[in-house]
Design a protein around this motif. Structure first.
Motif, short mmCIF file in Angstrom:
data_model
loop_
_atom_site.label_atom_id
_atom_site.label_comp_id
_atom_site.label_asym_id
_atom_site.label_seq_id
_atom_site.Cartn_x
_atom_site.Cartn_y
_atom_site.Cartn_z
N PRO A 84 -9.14 6.33 7.70
CA PRO A 84 -9.95 6.75 6.55
C PRO A 84 -10.13 8.26 6.55
CG PRO A 84 -11.33 5.78 8.24
CD PRO A 84 -9.92 5.60 8.68
N PRO A 85 -10.50 8.84 5.41
CA PRO A 85 -10.74 10.29 5.38
C PRO A 85 -11.90 10.68 6.29
CG PRO A 85 -11.28 9.27 3.26
CD PRO A 85 -10.67 8.22 4.11
N MET A 86 -11.82 11.89 6.82
CA MET A 86 -12.81 12.37 7.78
C MET A 86 -14.11 12.72 7.06
SD MET A 86 -12.13 15.30 10.59
CE MET A 86 -11.57 14.43 12.00
N THR A 87 -15.21 12.23 7.59
CA THR A 87 -16.52 12.54 7.02
C THR A 87 -17.02 13.87 7.61
OG1 THR A 87 -17.68 11.36 8.77
CG2 THR A 87 -17.05 10.07 6.83
N GLU A 138 -18.02 13.50 11.28
CA GLU A 138 -16.89 13.43 12.20
C GLU A 138 -16.27 14.81 12.39
OE1 GLU A 138 -14.45 10.60 10.23
OE2 GLU A 138 -15.39 8.88 11.20
N LEU A 139 -16.19 15.60 11.33
CA LEU A 139 -15.63 16.95 11.42
C LEU A 139 -16.52 17.83 12.31
CD1 LEU A 139 -13.47 18.92 10.46
CD2 LEU A 139 -14.91 19.45 8.51
N PHE A 140 -17.84 17.72 12.12
CA PHE A 140 -18.77 18.48 12.96
C PHE A 140 -18.61 18.07 14.42
CE2 PHE A 140 -22.86 18.97 15.08
CZ PHE A 140 -23.11 20.32 14.85
N GLY A 141 -18.48 16.75 14.64
CA GLY A 141 -18.32 16.26 16.01
C GLY A 141 -17.02 16.74 16.63
#
Length: 164
Positions: free
Chosen positions: A107-110, A113-116
């Motif tokens: 799925p596309p990155m939320t 998730e990007l911050f993590g």
């Protein structure tokens, strides 16, 4: 031309009519195309020296790399394809992927998730080493952390324009 045919019931006359032109033999090149490989050796030699204007030269989908002049062919360096191949010495992956491999659905990155993926490692290291200030701000910020929002936006826009 008349043909006499006999049948069980008696004599039958059948007349054949030709609808083709009498020039459909060797002279009508448009009706019977002779491409590069279909002619005889003599035909190919004659076409190489003095090509007949009614016989098309078939290039089999290959684009020309130059242009013809009265005296010969002039190649153009910009039209010659250049194949760039990376150096794959020490490359671990194999060039074949089996058709039995299942589809990978990601799925596309939320934003979380990007911050993590980007910041969590640095923040946890700073926390463990005691390098966070009173407001949980880093005492030794990385170059990305020290950017202002305007500078960060300019950097992202410049990266995007370089990619496109």
């Amino acid at each position: 031309m008349e043909l006499n045919m006999f049948s069980v019931f008696g004599k039958q006359l059948i007349r054949g009519i030709s609808t083709s032109s009498c020039a459909c033999g060797k002279r009508n090149f448009k009706k019977f195309p002779v491409y590069n490989k279909r002619g005889t050796k003599e035909f190919k030699a004659r076409q190489a020296k003095n090509p007949h204007p009614d016989v098309p030269i078939h290039h089999y989908g290959v684009r020309p790399i130059g242009y013809k002049t009265r005296t010969g062919f002039v190649p153009v360096n910009e039209l010659i394809p250049e194949i760039v191949v990376p150096d794959l010495t020490g490359f671990k992956l194999k060039p074949y992927v089996s058709y039995r491999v299942g589809d990978i659905v990601q799925p596309p990155m939320t934003p979380e998730e990007l911050f993590g993926a980007v910041y969590v490692k640095k923040i946890t290291e700073d926390f463990k080493n005691g390098k966070l200030g009173p407001d949980n701000q880093p005492l030794e910020p990385s170059p990305e952390e020290s950017l202002t929002p305007e500078k960060a936006k300019e950097k992202i826009l410049s990266i995007r324009s370089d990619i496109v």
